[in-house]
Design an enzyme around this catalytic site. Structure first.
Site, mmCIF file in Angstrom:
data_model
loop_
_atom_site.group_PDB
_atom_site.id
_atom_site.type_symbol
_atom_site.label_atom_id
_atom_site.label_comp_id
_atom_site.label_asym_id
_atom_site.label_seq_id
_atom_site.Cartn_x
_atom_site.Cartn_y
_atom_site.Cartn_z
ATOM 1 N N THR A 163 -15.402 -29.165 -43.858
ATOM 2 C CA THR A 163 -15.376 -30.056 -42.696
ATOM 3 C C THR A 163 -14.016 -30.725 -42.508
ATOM 4 O OG1 THR A 163 -16.187 -32.199 -41.873
ATOM 5 C CG2 THR A 163 -16.342 -31.849 -44.218
ATOM 6 N N LYS A 201 -17.629 -32.803 -49.753
ATOM 7 C CA LYS A 201 -17.210 -31.541 -49.130
ATOM 8 C C LYS A 201 -15.869 -31.064 -49.699
ATOM 9 C CE LYS A 201 -20.299 -30.330 -45.934
ATOM 10 N NZ LYS A 201 -20.966 -29.023 -45.907
ATOM 11 N N TYR A 237 -19.341 -38.411 -48.081
ATOM 12 C CA TYR A 237 -19.603 -37.067 -47.528
ATOM 13 C C TYR A 237 -18.326 -36.218 -47.561
ATOM 14 C CZ TYR A 237 -20.081 -33.516 -43.878
ATOM 15 O OH TYR A 237 -20.051 -32.324 -43.173
ATOM 16 N N GLU A 254 -13.748 -33.672 -42.076
ATOM 17 C CA GLU A 254 -13.821 -34.968 -42.771
ATOM 18 C C GLU A 254 -13.023 -34.959 -44.076
ATOM 19 O OE1 GLU A 254 -15.059 -38.063 -42.426
ATOM 20 O OE2 GLU A 254 -15.583 -37.729 -40.342
HETATM 21 P P1 NAP Z 1 -27.464 -30.398 -39.860
HETATM 22 O O1 NAP Z 1 -27.978 -30.167 -38.480
HETATM 23 O O2 NAP Z 1 -27.481 -31.754 -40.446
HETATM 24 O O3 NAP Z 1 -28.274 -29.388 -40.823
HETATM 25 C C1 NAP Z 1 -28.231 -29.530 -42.210
HETATM 26 C C2 NAP Z 1 -29.170 -28.502 -42.814
HETATM 27 O O4 NAP Z 1 -29.150 -28.658 -44.242
HETATM 28 C C3 NAP Z 1 -30.637 -28.644 -42.386
HETATM 29 O O5 NAP Z 1 -31.211 -27.363 -42.272
HETATM 30 C C4 NAP Z 1 -31.242 -29.387 -43.577
HETATM 31 O O6 NAP Z 1 -32.625 -29.158 -43.736
HETATM 32 C C5 NAP Z 1 -30.487 -28.724 -44.709
HETATM 33 N N1 NAP Z 1 -30.527 -29.490 -45.950
HETATM 34 C C6 NAP Z 1 -30.266 -30.802 -46.128
HETATM 35 N N2 NAP Z 1 -30.398 -31.145 -47.419
HETATM 36 C C7 NAP Z 1 -30.771 -30.014 -48.069
HETATM 37 C C8 NAP Z 1 -31.073 -29.716 -49.419
HETATM 38 N N3 NAP Z 1 -31.054 -30.665 -50.367
HETATM 39 N N4 NAP Z 1 -31.413 -28.451 -49.752
HETATM 40 C C9 NAP Z 1 -31.482 -27.484 -48.798
HETATM 41 N N5 NAP Z 1 -31.221 -27.714 -47.492
HETATM 42 C C10 NAP Z 1 -30.869 -28.956 -47.141
HETATM 43 O O7 NAP Z 1 -25.961 -29.873 -39.976
HETATM 44 P P2 NAP Z 1 -25.132 -28.933 -38.969
HETATM 45 O O8 NAP Z 1 -24.513 -29.789 -37.914
HETATM 46 O O9 NAP Z 1 -25.963 -27.764 -38.604
HETATM 47 O O10 NAP Z 1 -23.937 -28.506 -39.928
HETATM 48 C C11 NAP Z 1 -24.063 -27.368 -40.776
HETATM 49 C C12 NAP Z 1 -23.111 -27.532 -41.958
HETATM 50 O O11 NAP Z 1 -21.775 -27.637 -41.474
HETATM 51 C C13 NAP Z 1 -23.331 -28.758 -42.815
HETATM 52 O O12 NAP Z 1 -23.000 -28.411 -44.135
HETATM 53 C C14 NAP Z 1 -22.339 -29.772 -42.274
HETATM 54 O O13 NAP Z 1 -22.004 -30.697 -43.287
HETATM 55 C C15 NAP Z 1 -21.191 -28.859 -41.916
HETATM 56 N N6 NAP Z 1 -20.338 -29.293 -40.821
HETATM 57 C C16 NAP Z 1 -20.873 -29.643 -39.637
HETATM 58 C C17 NAP Z 1 -20.041 -29.993 -38.590
HETATM 59 C C18 NAP Z 1 -20.578 -30.393 -37.242
HETATM 60 O O14 NAP Z 1 -19.814 -30.973 -36.457
HETATM 61 N N7 NAP Z 1 -21.809 -30.063 -36.930
HETATM 62 C C19 NAP Z 1 -18.637 -29.982 -38.762
HETATM 63 C C20 NAP Z 1 -18.133 -29.596 -39.998
HETATM 64 C C21 NAP Z 1 -18.998 -29.233 -41.020
HETATM 65 P P3 NAP Z 1 -33.718 -30.098 -42.989
HETATM 66 O O15 NAP Z 1 -33.894 -29.472 -41.624
HETATM 67 O O16 NAP Z 1 -34.894 -29.957 -43.878
HETATM 68 O O17 NAP Z 1 -33.163 -31.484 -42.940
HETATM 69 N N1 GDD Z 2 -23.381 -41.473 -35.504
HETATM 70 C C1 GDD Z 2 -22.813 -42.443 -34.764
HETATM 71 N N2 GDD Z 2 -23.618 -43.371 -34.154
HETATM 72 N N3 GDD Z 2 -21.476 -42.464 -34.638
HETATM 73 C C2 GDD Z 2 -20.931 -43.425 -33.854
HETATM 74 C C3 GDD Z 2 -21.704 -44.390 -33.199
HETATM 75 C C4 GDD Z 2 -23.116 -44.361 -33.356
HETATM 76 O O1 GDD Z 2 -23.853 -45.172 -32.831
HETATM 77 N N4 GDD Z 2 -20.872 -45.185 -32.481
HETATM 78 C C5 GDD Z 2 -19.636 -44.750 -32.685
HETATM 79 N N5 GDD Z 2 -19.657 -43.691 -33.524
HETATM 80 C C6 GDD Z 2 -18.474 -42.986 -34.036
HETATM 81 C C7 GDD Z 2 -18.449 -42.843 -35.544
HETATM 82 O O2 GDD Z 2 -18.023 -44.063 -36.165
HETATM 83 C C8 GDD Z 2 -17.450 -41.686 -35.691
HETATM 84 O O3 GDD Z 2 -16.139 -42.208 -35.659
HETATM 85 C C9 GDD Z 2 -17.691 -40.860 -34.447
HETATM 86 O O4 GDD Z 2 -18.471 -41.655 -33.544
HETATM 87 C C10 GDD Z 2 -18.435 -39.551 -34.683
HETATM 88 O O5 GDD Z 2 -19.590 -39.846 -35.448
HETATM 89 P P1 GDD Z 2 -20.720 -38.729 -35.720
HETATM 90 O O6 GDD Z 2 -21.154 -38.117 -34.444
HETATM 91 O O7 GDD Z 2 -21.740 -39.349 -36.594
HETATM 92 O O8 GDD Z 2 -19.916 -37.577 -36.467
HETATM 93 P P2 GDD Z 2 -18.853 -37.621 -37.657
HETATM 94 O O9 GDD Z 2 -17.527 -37.289 -37.051
HETATM 95 O O10 GDD Z 2 -18.964 -38.845 -38.465
HETATM 96 O O11 GDD Z 2 -19.350 -36.418 -38.564
HETATM 97 C C11 GDD Z 2 -19.751 -35.190 -37.965
HETATM 98 O O12 GDD Z 2 -18.634 -34.333 -37.860
HETATM 99 C C12 GDD Z 2 -18.068 -33.933 -39.124
HETATM 100 C C13 GDD Z 2 -16.862 -33.029 -38.808
HETATM 101 O O13 GDD Z 2 -15.742 -33.825 -38.542
HETATM 102 C C14 GDD Z 2 -20.859 -34.587 -38.823
HETATM 103 O O14 GDD Z 2 -21.401 -33.478 -38.169
HETATM 104 C C15 GDD Z 2 -20.328 -34.136 -40.165
HETATM 105 O O15 GDD Z 2 -21.354 -33.417 -40.864
HETATM 106 C C16 GDD Z 2 -19.139 -33.190 -39.899
HETATM 107 O O16 GDD Z 2 -18.605 -32.701 -41.107
#
Ligand code: NAP
Ligand code: GDD
Length: 352
Positions: A137, A165, A161, A139
């Site tokens: 990520t 990662k 987190y 992050e």
């Molecule tokens: P998500 O919607 O939060 O999905 C996370 C998945 O992991 C869900 O299927 C969840 O299962 C499963 N999980 C959680 N804890 C687990 C455990 N202990 N054992 C097995 N499975 C578990 O995340 P996403 O947005 O699809 O992201 C996919 C991956 O990419 C994650 O690793 C995230 O950290 C990473 N990532 C995401 C983003 C983004 O912007 N979306 C960016 C960079 C990296 P449940 O359905 O049971 O909760």
């Molecule tokens: N969740 C959330 N809720 N975020 C908020 C809010 C709120 O009410 N208000 C402001 N934010 C700001 C957070 O402080 C952060 O700076 C930004 O919005 C994005 O927050 P999230 O959408 O929660 O995502 P993230 O950037 O912290 O993390 C996501 O992206 C990562 C990749 O950069 C997640 O998907 C991570 O799993 C992923 O790795």
């Protein structure tokens, strides 16, 4: 190092019930793969995002198999690898919410960091020829001094987190070097969709805007409106994951759009899309987003501020563009429209 040619079409996805897992399963099934998914057991069904694949009445559903398991339970990882014998493994499972990682740091490290190590260790012993994708990520860059961030940018995670990662990323690189695994890190910047979890800011905004437009919610409370993210569309990003595992050699790639916007700007796009253009008044905790008739639709609530936040993430995906011929296809305005329209439609279905 030479890697054997890719001829197998069996994939294992951890985190298949999540946003990315569901899009990736669709992509792989459309390419003819047999897909195995690792799911956590829960007292209520957690498969809403893949139910359409499980219930498909064509031959696709025969190629999708789910097995119970958990990244905290090494034996279940061994068992699913032994049974599925995958050619490709996508480790998408994680405790992926940054704020939750402050509230549950040890658990987050156990699932998101050590969980990846457990899986890699099992892959090394049970399926060493499989190609392994680690969901890393942006992050990991955290308090980055330089913008944009690319593969060579130093890691400075700002939350448990991101730290977990970073550990998963380092061990993936280490297993590639030490044991010759085809193991890659996708360093993905934020990516969103109508399937995004409701606790992430984009989906929180699109759901609230739709509900406010439908008259079933009065206002939306947010935290840091100034935070800027490089937001792309999840459908584009799972294509990049697949391309990484089709390359001739394993490597790590940044995946991003190269454009950053603030949370405030995302609010403006979404609220305009539901017919409620916003203007802003005040600043800090007193800032409010107003409708044309003066109603306070968006407020700032200290409960949603993080102990420390990542102010800006902006990616440079030029390596992926060059080596994988990958580029994003959806702009932020298009993404905001897609999410707002989806959530508006959900309101009309709910209220029918
Ligand atoms: P998500 O919607 O939060 O999905 C996370 C998945 O992991 C869900 O299927 C969840 O299962 C499963 N999980 C959680 N804890 C687990 C455990 N202990 N054992 C097995 N499975 C578990 O995340 P996403 O947005 O699809 O992201 C996919 C991956 O990419 C994650 O690793 C995230 O950290 C990473 N990532 C995401 C983003 C983004 O912007 N979306 C960016 C960079 C990296 P449940 O359905 O049971 O909760
Ligand atoms: N969740 C959330 N809720 N975020 C908020 C809010 C709120 O009410 N208000 C402001 N934010 C700001 C957070 O402080 C952060 O700076 C930004 O919005 C994005 O927050 P999230 O959408 O929660 O995502 P993230 O950037 O912290 O993390 C996501 O992206 C990562 C990749 O950069 C997640 O998907 C991570 O799993 C992923 O790795």
């Amino acid at each position: 190092m030479q890697f054997p040619p890719r001829n197998g079409r069996r994939a294992l996805i951890t985190g298949i019930t999540g946003q990315d897992g569901s899009y990736l399963a669709e992509l792989l099934l459309s390419k003819g793969y047999e897909v195995w998914g690792l799911v956590r057991h829960s007292s209520s069904s957690g498969t809403a995002r893949i139910d359409h694949l499980l219930q498909a009445d064509d031959e696709r559903d025969l190629r999708l198999r789910l097995r119970y398991g958990d990244l905290t339970d090494g034996a279940s990882l061994w068992a699913v690898l032994e049974e599925s014998r995958p050619d490709e493994i996508y480790n998408l499972a994680a405790q992926s919410h940054v704020q939750v990682s402050f509230e549950m740091p040890a658990y987050t490290v156990d699932v998101t960091g050590t969980g990846a190590v457990r899986l890699l260790d099992a892959v090394r012993k049970v399926a060493p020829a499989a190609r392994y994708y680690q969901a890393t990520t942006s992050e990991v860059f955290g308090r980055a001094a330089l913008n944009p961030q690319r593969e060579s940018t130093p890691f400075q995670p700002r939350n448990p987190y991101g730290a977990a990662k970073a550990m998963a990323c380092y061990v993936t690189q280490n297993f590639r070097e030490a044991y010759g695994l085809f193991a890659v890190n996708g360093i993905l910047f934020n990516h969103e969709s109508p399937r995004r979890g409701e606790g992430f800011v984009t989906r929180k905004i699109s759901l609230a805007a739709a509900r406010i437009a439908a008259g079933v919610q009065r206002r939306l409370s947010l935290g840091n409106l100034d935070a800027r993210r490089d937001w792309g569309f999840a459908g584009d990003y799972v294509e990049a994951m697949w391309r990484m595992l089709q390359a001739d050699a394993p490597d790590d790639y940044v995946i991003a759009t190269g454009v950053a916007h603030s949370v405030r700007q995302f609010c403006e796009l979404v609220f305009a899309e539901v017919g409620l253009p916003l203007t802003w008044r005040g600043n800090g905790l007193s800032e409010v987003g107003l409708a044309a008739d003066g109603r306070e639709l968006v407020t700032v609530d200290a409960d949603f501020l993080r102990p420390c936040d990542v102010d800006l993430l902006l990616g440079d995906a030029s390596k992926a563009r060059r080596a994988l011929d990958w580029q994003p296809t959806v702009t932020l305005a298009e993404l905001a429209r897609m999410m707002a329209r989806h959530d508006l439609k959900m309101q009309s279905v709910d209220n029918a």
